[in-house]
Write a protein that holds these residues in place. Sequence first.
Motif, PDB file in Angstrom:
ATOM      1  N   VAL A   1      10.003 -11.881  -3.101  1.00  0.00           N
ATOM      2  CA  VAL A   1      11.014 -12.381  -2.283  1.00  0.00           C
ATOM      3  C   VAL A   1      12.369 -12.373  -3.244  1.00  0.00           C
ATOM      4  O   VAL A   1      12.139 -12.677  -4.332  1.00  0.00           O
ATOM      5  N   VAL A   2      13.296 -11.591  -2.769  1.00  0.00           N
ATOM      6  CA  VAL A   2      14.622 -11.392  -3.781  1.00  0.00           C
ATOM      7  C   VAL A   2      15.941 -12.110  -3.264  1.00  0.00           C
ATOM      8  O   VAL A   2      16.307 -11.970  -2.237  1.00  0.00           O
ATOM      9  N   PRO A   3      16.461 -13.097  -4.224  1.00  0.00           N
ATOM     10  CA  PRO A   3      17.484 -13.845  -3.903  1.00  0.00           C
ATOM     11  C   PRO A   3      18.724 -12.683  -3.875  1.00  0.00           C
ATOM     12  O   PRO A   3      18.952 -11.943  -4.424  1.00  0.00           O
ATOM     13  N   VAL A   4      19.546 -13.006  -2.739  1.00  0.00           N
ATOM     14  CA  VAL A   4      20.939 -12.348  -2.560  1.00  0.00           C
ATOM     15  C   VAL A   4      21.839 -13.282  -2.883  1.00  0.00           C
ATOM     16  O   VAL A   4      22.971 -13.034  -3.671  1.00  0.00           O
ATOM     17  N   THR A   5      22.014 -14.357  -2.016  1.00  0.00           N
ATOM     18  CA  THR A   5      22.991 -15.666  -2.452  1.00  0.00           C
ATOM     19  C   THR A   5      22.055 -16.552  -2.416  1.00  0.00           C
ATOM     20  O   THR A   5      21.004 -16.789  -2.201  1.00  0.00           O
ATOM     21  N   ALA A   6      22.771 -18.005  -2.541  1.00  0.00           N
ATOM     22  CA  ALA A   6      22.194 -19.272  -2.333  1.00  0.00           C
ATOM     23  C   ALA A   6      21.537 -19.422  -0.868  1.00  0.00           C
ATOM     24  O   ALA A   6      20.689 -20.096  -1.035  1.00  0.00           O
ATOM     25  N   LYS A   7      21.979 -18.734  -0.029  1.00  0.00           N
ATOM     26  CA  LYS A   7      21.418 -18.759   1.398  1.00  0.00           C
ATOM     27  C   LYS A   7      20.935 -17.752   1.768  1.00  0.00           C
ATOM     28  O   LYS A   7      20.229 -17.901   3.152  1.00  0.00           O
ATOM     29  N   THR A   8      20.878 -16.664   1.246  1.00  0.00           N
ATOM     30  CA  THR A   8      20.272 -15.460   1.839  1.00  0.00           C
ATOM     31  C   THR A   8      19.190 -14.862   0.760  1.00  0.00           C
ATOM     32  O   THR A   8      19.109 -15.020  -0.259  1.00  0.00           O
ATOM     33  N   ARG A   9      18.232 -14.048   1.291  1.00  0.00           N
ATOM     34  CA  ARG A   9      17.195 -13.565   0.558  1.00  0.00           C
ATOM     35  C   ARG A   9      16.665 -12.358   1.165  1.00  0.00           C
ATOM     36  O   ARG A   9      16.826 -12.053   2.570  1.00  0.00           O
ATOM     37  N   ILE A  10      15.967 -11.395   0.611  1.00  0.00           N
ATOM     38  CA  ILE A  10      15.271 -10.306   1.123  1.00  0.00           C
ATOM     39  C   ILE A  10      13.769 -10.371   0.758  1.00  0.00           C
ATOM     40  O   ILE A  10      13.359 -10.734  -0.213  1.00  0.00           O
ATOM     41  N   VAL A  11      13.053 -10.131   1.808  1.00  0.00           N
ATOM     42  CA  VAL A  11      11.576 -10.422   1.845  1.00  0.00           C
ATOM     43  C   VAL A  11      10.929  -9.296   2.228  1.00  0.00           C
ATOM     44  O   VAL A  11      11.184  -8.364   3.006  1.00  0.00           O
ATOM     45  N   MET A  12      10.010  -8.449   1.067  1.00  0.00           N
ATOM     46  CA  MET A  12       9.345  -7.331   1.147  1.00  0.00           C
ATOM     47  C   MET A  12       7.942  -7.501   0.967  1.00  0.00           C
ATOM     48  O   MET A  12       7.568  -8.400   0.272  1.00  0.00           O
ATOM     49  N   ARG A  13       7.272  -6.533   1.684  1.00  0.00           N
ATOM     50  CA  ARG A  13       5.633  -6.683   1.373  1.00  0.00           C
ATOM     51  C   ARG A  13       5.081  -5.241   1.742  1.00  0.00           C
ATOM     52  O   ARG A  13       5.761  -4.473   2.667  1.00  0.00           O
ATOM     53  N   THR A  14       4.099  -5.136   1.240  1.00  0.00           N
ATOM     54  CA  THR A  14       3.483  -3.544   1.426  1.00  0.00           C
ATOM     55  C   THR A  14       1.936  -3.917   1.303  1.00  0.00           C
ATOM     56  O   THR A  14       1.464  -4.768   0.525  1.00  0.00           O
ATOM     57  N   GLU A  15       1.122  -3.130   1.953  1.00  0.00           N
ATOM     58  CA  GLU A  15      -0.214  -3.249   1.576  1.00  0.00           C
ATOM     59  C   GLU A  15      -0.712  -1.413   1.637  1.00  0.00           C
ATOM     60  O   GLU A  15      -0.494  -1.005   2.723  1.00  0.00           O
ATOM     61  N   LEU A  16      -1.696  -1.335   0.779  1.00  0.00           N
ATOM     62  CA  LEU A  16      -2.329   0.104   0.676  1.00  0.00           C
ATOM     63  C   LEU A  16      -3.840  -0.139   0.472  1.00  0.00           C
ATOM     64  O   LEU A  16      -4.214  -1.044  -0.113  1.00  0.00           O
ATOM     65  N   GLY A  17      -4.585   0.873   1.206  1.00  0.00           N
ATOM     66  CA  GLY A  17      -6.047   0.692   1.327  1.00  0.00           C
ATOM     67  C   GLY A  17      -6.578   2.268   1.389  1.00  0.00           C
ATOM     68  O   GLY A  17      -6.032   2.958   2.223  1.00  0.00           O
ATOM     69  N   ALA A  18      -7.804   2.236   0.801  1.00  0.00           N
ATOM     70  CA  ALA A  18      -8.499   3.398   1.005  1.00  0.00           C
ATOM     71  C   ALA A  18      -9.976   3.459   0.749  1.00  0.00           C
ATOM     72  O   ALA A  18     -10.371   2.343   0.113  1.00  0.00           O
ATOM     73  N   ILE A  19     -10.852   4.040   1.425  1.00  0.00           N
ATOM     74  CA  ILE A  19     -12.370   3.953   1.462  1.00  0.00           C
ATOM     75  C   ILE A  19     -12.731   5.479   1.158  1.00  0.00           C
ATOM     76  O   ILE A  19     -12.402   6.526   1.830  1.00  0.00           O
ATOM     77  N   GLU A  20     -13.590   5.501   0.002  1.00  0.00           N
ATOM     78  CA  GLU A  20     -14.090   6.886  -0.282  1.00  0.00           C
ATOM     79  C   GLU A  20     -15.659   6.627   0.044  1.00  0.00           C
ATOM     80  O   GLU A  20     -16.307   6.071  -0.270  1.00  0.00           O
ATOM     81  N   THR A  21     -15.881   7.692   0.855  1.00  0.00           N
ATOM     82  CA  THR A  21     -17.391   7.688   1.452  1.00  0.00           C
ATOM     83  C   THR A  21     -18.014   9.056   1.572  1.00  0.00           C
ATOM     84  O   THR A  21     -17.131   9.752   2.271  1.00  0.00           O
ATOM     85  N   ASP A  22     -19.043   9.126   1.619  1.00  0.00           N
ATOM     86  CA  ASP A  22     -19.650  10.699   2.368  1.00  0.00           C
ATOM     87  C   ASP A  22     -20.163  10.313   3.906  1.00  0.00           C
ATOM     88  O   ASP A  22     -20.394  11.374   4.241  1.00  0.00           O
ATOM     89  N   ASN A  23     -20.030   9.130   4.408  1.00  0.00           N
ATOM     90  CA  ASN A  23     -20.167   9.030   5.726  1.00  0.00           C
ATOM     91  C   ASN A  23     -19.762   7.974   6.326  1.00  0.00           C
ATOM     92  O   ASN A  23     -20.063   6.740   6.347  1.00  0.00           O
ATOM     93  N   PHE A  24     -18.435   7.901   6.824  1.00  0.00           N
ATOM     94  CA  PHE A  24     -17.448   6.804   7.262  1.00  0.00           C
ATOM     95  C   PHE A  24     -18.163   6.233   8.337  1.00  0.00           C
ATOM     96  O   PHE A  24     -17.840   5.062   8.841  1.00  0.00           O
ATOM     97  N   ASN A  25     -18.872   6.853   9.307  1.00  0.00           N
ATOM     98  CA  ASN A  25     -19.473   6.314  10.524  1.00  0.00           C
ATOM     99  C   ASN A  25     -20.474   5.077  10.047  1.00  0.00           C
ATOM    100  O   ASN A  25     -20.882   4.535  11.118  1.00  0.00           O
TER     101      ASN A  25
END
Length: 615
Positions: free
Chosen positions: A475-499
Amino acid sequence: MKYVRPRGYTTTAVVGLAAAGMVALVLIPRALADDVDVQIKGIGNPLESNVRKSLSVAGDHKQPWSPDQIQRLFRLAPKEIKQALQPYGYFNPEINERLKQPSGNSKTWHARFNIKHGPATKITRLNIDVEGPGDQLEAIQSALHSTELKKGKRLVESQYSDTKSALYNAAYNAGYLDAKFSKSAIRVNPKTNTAEIDLVLDTGERYYFGPVTFDQDLLNDKFVHRYVPFTPGQPYDAEQLINLQLALSDTDYFSQIEINAPRDKATRAPAMNQWFYDLIYPPQDPLQSIGELRIPVTVKAKPSKGQSYKISAGYGTDTGPRLGLGVKFRHLNQYGHQFRTDLRISQIQRTLQSSYDIPIGDVTQDKLSFTATISNQDFGDITSTLYGVGVTRDTGWQLGRQRAYIKLEREYYNLGYGSRNSTLLYPGYNITLQKADNLLFTHKGVSLSLDVRGASDKLLSSTNFIEGDFSAHAVVPVTAKTRIVMRTELGAIETDNFNEVPPSQRFFAGGDRSVRGYAYQSISPTNSKNQDVGGRYLATGSVEGDWFFYKKFGVAAFFDAGDVTDSLGNFSFKRGVGIGFRWGSPVGMVRLDLAHPLDDSSTPVRIHFSLGPDL
């Protein structure tokens, strides 16, 4: 602080800065704006603002003033102006004042002040020093050398007050509870615009913590002493007593805590076997050889109720209506062991979870938990039933928490081609970081989370995999009444048989806290029946701008994007845009969003409702 009148100076010339800083306001309530119009010229802020606050003729009042009142208050102005300028080092101002009566039908008087602050009063002699056993203490020396008072500089009363407070606080916080100023004076000669300062602190003898006694019969005495953040013989520090109070309060063992550390009960710790070393190595502190002054600490603690119960209810567009029930047994034994069990019911999840918690290590923030879980949960279009047990070492650190765990899970599910089951025995590690100005209504903050886990068919598991999941919110403030909200998610699975990877370990996207505009966990690879069954790789991101137009009420505009796939080369990000309403409620941010999916024509607008912290 006091002023000392030097020999030969006139009585009217020597004025106390503290008295000069007092605002001589007439105690009359709020003013009509057009009674007296006051204009001040010739000086800028902060001089002008202090002069205006000091002028009785500019004071607030409810009822209109009579002409006699206005003229009487106007006559006080020259003296008030001089007093208002003295804290800034100006003792010989030139003041031209004029009061104009109302003309015509006007009822407004006009007060005009043209001010020249005159020559600055310079410091010609400066004596700031510390005496006593603590004179060489690092914190005291730091306060001594950080003063803004300098010989040849203009005298500023606030700098004197700040220096005095810094010296005293440094000594007191280091255990010199009898510290006092043997000299504390400013001598001003207005005729020559010069000032002399004497400020000498005598630290007195240092105090130390004595024995800590707990008046309670709930917990083992050795165990409860592990919450004490200091040891007998450490220099006395009132902040450490506050830390002890907070540490005990954060537990739910006690309902009431009272800490007493009476200075008048201090006793000297005998300097046993010290004489020989004092003879060869004389102590720098002459009082050390006769023993330290130690203050005993007594903690009275009243036990809390043995059980606590929790009932919660809510609604979210991802979960639908939800209900939570919980019970916690606080006092299982004298070593702080506790047992809790929680039931959570919603459209997508039915979970019963229990945990037996044992304080370990730093008992204020570390624990070992033995857990058991029964869960029936929807993942995309798949329903999974899971039975699990586990052990977690939960440890606090400066910016968050870290958890090392091992879990054994048995899971039953159907991915669209018959009933399946899996057994997983896997270790994992989770670390979180969180820092914010306000967790419930965040204007500036960041949170990070990383979870890594893995299983092997060589160690009781039905498949091999290594999985990582990383999320970040800012959450990044811009002014006293405004802000920027950012989010991200990254994920990975390493497997020899995903099923063979069960639904509880797979990735899904879509929903209130993922990609808005799309249903909960609807972004996912599908099976032959077009059912969402989860994927190997996840990537989502969001950017949102919030404007709070009235107190904690605001509006938002956002852009989300994300996808889940079984191949790194097959990402096709689903995008959503929209607007929303925000309310910073006492329990977290309330969000009501209208989102339009840019890559799904079947649903032009989707409503999302959620409640909880931004981080």
